[in-house]
Design a protein around this motif. Structure first.
Motif: not given
Length: 67
Positions: A26-30, A40-53
């Motif tokens: 995910h973008a936005g974790k730097r 905290t909620k946003l950072k927790r969701h950014l930790r999870k893996e994402g899949f390409a569209d």
């Protein structure tokens, strides 16, 4: 047919799962992770893996042919 070169930027950013899905980060974790900016909620969701569209899968697979 000659070998295809793997795209150096793509091999660092994407990986292929066993089922053939393209996994990405995910973008936005730097930076700006504490205090203001992100809760905290946003950072927790950014930790999870994402899949390409699905619209980008064919293009990414061409960039990483042997992965």
């Amino acid at each position: 047919m000659p070998k295809i070169k793997t795209h150096s930027g793509a091999k660092k950013r994407f990986s292929v799962t066993k089922t053939g899905k393209i996994k990405r980060g995910h973008a936005g974790k730097r930076h700006l992770l504490n205090g203001h900016g992100k809760n905290t909620k946003l950072k927790r969701h950014l930790r999870k893996e994402g899949f390409a569209d699905s619209t980008n899968v064919a293009q990414v697979k061409r960039l990483i042919p042997y992965k």
